[in-house]
Write an enzyme that holds these catalytic residues in place. Structure first.
Site, short mmCIF file in Angstrom:
data_model
loop_
_atom_site.label_atom_id
_atom_site.label_comp_id
_atom_site.label_asym_id
_atom_site.label_seq_id
_atom_site.Cartn_x
_atom_site.Cartn_y
_atom_site.Cartn_z
N SER A 130 0.81 -1.22 0.00
CA SER A 130 0.00 0.00 0.00
C SER A 130 0.84 1.27 0.00
O SER A 130 1.93 1.32 0.60
CB SER A 130 -0.87 -0.01 1.25
OG SER A 130 -1.37 1.26 1.53
N GLU A 132 0.24 3.61 1.81
CA GLU A 132 0.36 4.01 3.22
C GLU A 132 1.76 3.73 3.76
O GLU A 132 2.16 4.30 4.77
CB GLU A 132 -0.66 3.26 4.08
CG GLU A 132 -2.04 3.86 4.07
CD GLU A 132 -2.11 5.23 4.75
OE1 GLU A 132 -1.76 5.33 5.93
OE2 GLU A 132 -2.51 6.19 4.08
N TYR A 153 -1.44 0.20 10.66
CA TYR A 153 -1.71 -0.37 9.33
C TYR A 153 -0.47 -0.21 8.44
O TYR A 153 -0.03 -1.18 7.80
CB TYR A 153 -2.93 0.33 8.71
CG TYR A 153 -3.16 -0.08 7.27
CD1 TYR A 153 -3.90 -1.22 6.97
CD2 TYR A 153 -2.63 0.66 6.20
CE1 TYR A 153 -4.10 -1.62 5.65
CE2 TYR A 153 -2.84 0.28 4.89
CZ TYR A 153 -3.57 -0.86 4.62
OH TYR A 153 -3.77 -1.25 3.31
P1 NDP Z 1 -11.56 -4.51 1.81
O1 NDP Z 1 -11.58 -3.98 3.20
O2 NDP Z 1 -12.71 -4.21 0.91
O3 NDP Z 1 -11.43 -6.11 1.86
C1 NDP Z 1 -10.61 -6.73 2.80
C2 NDP Z 1 -10.82 -8.23 2.72
O4 NDP Z 1 -10.02 -8.85 3.73
C3 NDP Z 1 -12.28 -8.66 3.01
O5 NDP Z 1 -12.59 -9.76 2.17
C4 NDP Z 1 -12.21 -9.10 4.46
O6 NDP Z 1 -13.19 -10.05 4.81
C5 NDP Z 1 -10.83 -9.75 4.47
N1 NDP Z 1 -10.33 -9.88 5.84
C6 NDP Z 1 -10.13 -8.91 6.75
N2 NDP Z 1 -9.69 -9.43 7.91
C7 NDP Z 1 -9.62 -10.77 7.72
C8 NDP Z 1 -9.25 -11.85 8.55
N3 NDP Z 1 -8.89 -11.66 9.80
N4 NDP Z 1 -9.30 -13.09 8.03
C9 NDP Z 1 -9.70 -13.29 6.75
N5 NDP Z 1 -10.07 -12.31 5.91
C10 NDP Z 1 -10.02 -11.06 6.40
O7 NDP Z 1 -10.19 -4.04 1.17
P2 NDP Z 1 -9.81 -3.75 -0.38
O8 NDP Z 1 -10.47 -4.76 -1.23
O9 NDP Z 1 -10.02 -2.31 -0.64
O10 NDP Z 1 -8.24 -3.98 -0.36
C11 NDP Z 1 -7.67 -5.24 -0.67
C12 NDP Z 1 -6.24 -5.29 -0.15
O11 NDP Z 1 -5.46 -4.27 -0.75
C13 NDP Z 1 -6.11 -5.08 1.36
O12 NDP Z 1 -5.04 -5.87 1.82
C14 NDP Z 1 -5.75 -3.60 1.49
O13 NDP Z 1 -5.03 -3.38 2.69
C15 NDP Z 1 -4.89 -3.43 0.26
N6 NDP Z 1 -4.86 -2.11 -0.31
C16 NDP Z 1 -6.04 -1.47 -0.62
C17 NDP Z 1 -6.01 -0.23 -1.22
C18 NDP Z 1 -7.27 0.50 -1.53
O14 NDP Z 1 -7.20 1.72 -1.76
N7 NDP Z 1 -8.42 -0.16 -1.60
C19 NDP Z 1 -4.73 0.43 -1.56
C20 NDP Z 1 -3.56 -0.37 -1.23
C21 NDP Z 1 -3.64 -1.58 -0.63
P3 NDP Z 1 -14.67 -9.61 5.28
O15 NDP Z 1 -15.40 -9.31 4.01
O16 NDP Z 1 -15.15 -10.81 6.00
O17 NDP Z 1 -14.51 -8.39 6.14
P1 GDR Z 2 -6.85 5.79 3.63
O1 GDR Z 2 -8.40 5.91 3.21
O2 GDR Z 2 -6.64 6.04 5.06
O3 GDR Z 2 -6.09 6.63 2.66
O4 GDR Z 2 -6.57 4.23 3.37
P2 GDR Z 2 -9.63 6.64 3.90
O5 GDR Z 2 -10.64 6.81 2.84
O6 GDR Z 2 -10.02 5.97 5.16
O7 GDR Z 2 -9.01 8.07 4.30
C1 GDR Z 2 -8.50 8.98 3.33
C2 GDR Z 2 -8.24 10.33 4.00
O8 GDR Z 2 -9.49 10.93 4.33
C3 GDR Z 2 -9.40 11.47 5.64
N1 GDR Z 2 -10.75 11.57 6.22
C4 GDR Z 2 -11.57 10.55 6.52
N2 GDR Z 2 -11.39 9.22 6.38
C5 GDR Z 2 -12.42 8.40 6.76
N3 GDR Z 2 -12.28 7.07 6.59
N4 GDR Z 2 -13.57 8.89 7.28
C6 GDR Z 2 -13.78 10.24 7.46
O9 GDR Z 2 -14.83 10.67 7.94
C7 GDR Z 2 -12.73 11.11 7.05
N5 GDR Z 2 -12.59 12.47 7.05
C8 GDR Z 2 -11.40 12.73 6.54
C9 GDR Z 2 -8.49 10.47 6.38
O10 GDR Z 2 -8.01 11.04 7.58
C10 GDR Z 2 -7.44 10.25 5.30
O11 GDR Z 2 -6.49 11.30 5.33
C11 GDR Z 2 -7.04 3.57 2.21
C12 GDR Z 2 -7.32 2.09 2.58
O12 GDR Z 2 -7.97 1.48 1.50
C13 GDR Z 2 -6.03 1.35 2.86
O13 GDR Z 2 -6.32 -0.03 3.02
C14 GDR Z 2 -5.10 1.55 1.66
O14 GDR Z 2 -3.89 0.88 1.88
C15 GDR Z 2 -4.86 3.02 1.44
O15 GDR Z 2 -6.10 3.65 1.17
C16 GDR Z 2 -3.94 3.28 0.24
#
Ligand code: NDP
Ligand code: GDR
Length: 340
Positions: A130, A132, A153
């Site tokens: 990520s 992050e 994270y």
């Molecule tokens: P989601 O939160 O939508 O999905 C996460 C998945 O992980 C779900 O299927 C969830 O299951 C599963 N999971 C969480 N905890 C556990 C556990 N303890 N055991 C088994 N399964 C678990 O995330 P995204 O699809 O957005 O992201 C996919 C991956 O990419 C993640 O690893 C995230 O950290 C990473 N990532 C995401 C980015 C983004 O912007 N979306 C950017 C960079 C990296 P359940 O449905 O049961 O909760």
């Molecule tokens: P992020 O996504 O932390 O970048 O992680 P998120 O959408 O949670 O936050 C983005 C930014 O918005 C600010 N923010 C808020 N965020 C949330 N969730 N709720 C609020 O009400 C709010 N108001 C302001 C946050 O502080 C932050 O700066 C996502 C996840 O998908 C990770 O798993 C992934 O790795 C990274 O993106 C890349």
């Protein structure tokens, strides 16, 4: 022979789109999911209905803290590709659940890779790393930028990233990191900021909510569409060598920009409906500015995103309006009434 892919996190945003992509490419997909008290299959129900009875999609219960639950499946099905997408993916929540976040995001990656090494060395492995991990490193960030994580994270993802590199370098596994910048979609979880905004706006127009309460809206992100990014994830494992790749749009906007864009689609004044700096959503340390340089993926993989922030916003808003029984045109009419 059909390729076999394992996906952890198949019930999540990316896992569901990736499963669809791989099924369209004629893979047999094994979705590895956790037990939940309430079945959480909404994002994959359509492909379950279409592919499960044909034996093309198989679902298995695993627990990421239980090595043998994963090992047994690797030994039995010998996958060609393993996509590790499961994680505790909410940065804000990781401040309250740091130990569990490290266990699921980092140590489970070690468990899976060790199991692949011992039982099925030929299996290719993808790790969902990520942006992050860059944390406070100033933009633009690419594969060579230093990591400065700001949350449990971020720390967990740095550990998983190095674990993946270690198994590649020390043990010769085909193990690659995709360092993905934020990507969203109509399937994004409701407590991530983009989806919270589009979903709450649909609820405001339906009369269920009056205001959207946000934290810091000055932070900046590089947002793409999950559909574009899962295509990149697949391409990373098809590359001739295991390597690490950044996937990003290269554009960066503030949360305020996202709010403005979304409200503008309906001609609403966002200031009337959004409250900011709500302490429930402020983080102890913030990642202020992310903007990825994905030149490596664009050159070597020929990957490029199709969506931009305007088309992403529109896709998410339309989908949330539909959830509340509204077309875009009907929503614009309602917006005129509530802004009087
Ligand atoms: P989601 O939160 O939508 O999905 C996460 C998945 O992980 C779900 O299927 C969830 O299951 C599963 N999971 C969480 N905890 C556990 C556990 N303890 N055991 C088994 N399964 C678990 O995330 P995204 O699809 O957005 O992201 C996919 C991956 O990419 C993640 O690893 C995230 O950290 C990473 N990532 C995401 C980015 C983004 O912007 N979306 C950017 C960079 C990296 P359940 O449905 O049961 O909760
Ligand atoms: P992020 O996504 O932390 O970048 O992680 P998120 O959408 O949670 O936050 C983005 C930014 O918005 C600010 N923010 C808020 N965020 C949330 N969730 N709720 C609020 O009400 C709010 N108001 C302001 C946050 O502080 C932050 O700066 C996502 C996840 O998908 C990770 O798993 C992934 O790795 C990274 O993106 C890349």
């Amino acid at each position: 022979m059909k390729k076999i892919a394992f996906i952890t996190g198949v019930t999540g945003q990316d896992g569901s789109y990736l499963a669809e992509l791989l099924l369209s490419k004629k893979y047999i997909v094994h979705g590895l999911l956790r037990r939940t008290s309430f079945l959480n299959l909404d994002r994959i129900q359509e492909i379950i209905d279409r592919y499960e009875s044909k034996g093309l999609l198989k679902l298995h219960y695993i627990d990421l803290t239980d090595t043998s639950s994963i090992t047994n499946l690797i030994i039995k099905y010998k996958p060609h590709e393993f996509y590790n997408l499961a994680s505790m993916s909410h940065v804000g929540i990781s401040y309250f659940t740091g130990e569990a976040t490290l266990n699921i995001n980092a140590i489970a990656t070690y468990r899976i890779l060790e199991s692949i090494l011992k039982n099925h060395k030929k299996c290719k492995f993808y790790q969902a790393s990520s942006s992050e991990m860059f944390g406070s490193t100033p933009p633009p960030q690419n594969e060579k930028s230093p990591f400065n994580p700001q949350s449990p994270y971020g720390i967990s993802k740095v550990a998983a990233y190095y674990t993946t590199r270690y198994f590649r370098q020390a043990h010769g596994l085909f193990a690659s990191n995709g360092i993905l910048f934020n990507h969203e979609s109509p399937r994004r979880g409701l407590n991530f900021v983009t989806r919270k905004i589009t979903h709450s706006l649909a609820r405001i127009l339906s009369g269920y909510e009056k205001k959207i309460y946000l934290g810091d809206i000055s932070t900046r992100r590089d947002w793409g569409h999950s559909k574009d990014y899962v295509r990149g994830i697949w391409m990373i494992l098809q590359h001739k060598r295991p390597e690490d790749f950044v996937l990003s749009t290269g554009k960066n906007y503030s949360i305020e920009d996202f709010v403005k864009k979304t409200f503008k689609i309906l001609g609403l004044n966002w200031k009337k409906f959004v409250s900011t700096n709500n302490k429930n959503f402020l983080r102890p340390s913030e990642v202020r500015n992310l903007q990825g340089n994905s030149n490596k993926a664009r050159k070597l993989l020929k990957w490029k995103p199709i969506y931009n922030l305007d088309t992403l916003c529109l896709d998410m808003l339309k989908s949330d309006l539909k959830l509340y029984g509204m077309t875009l045109e009907q929503a614009k009419e309602k917006a005129k009434k509530i802004s009087k």
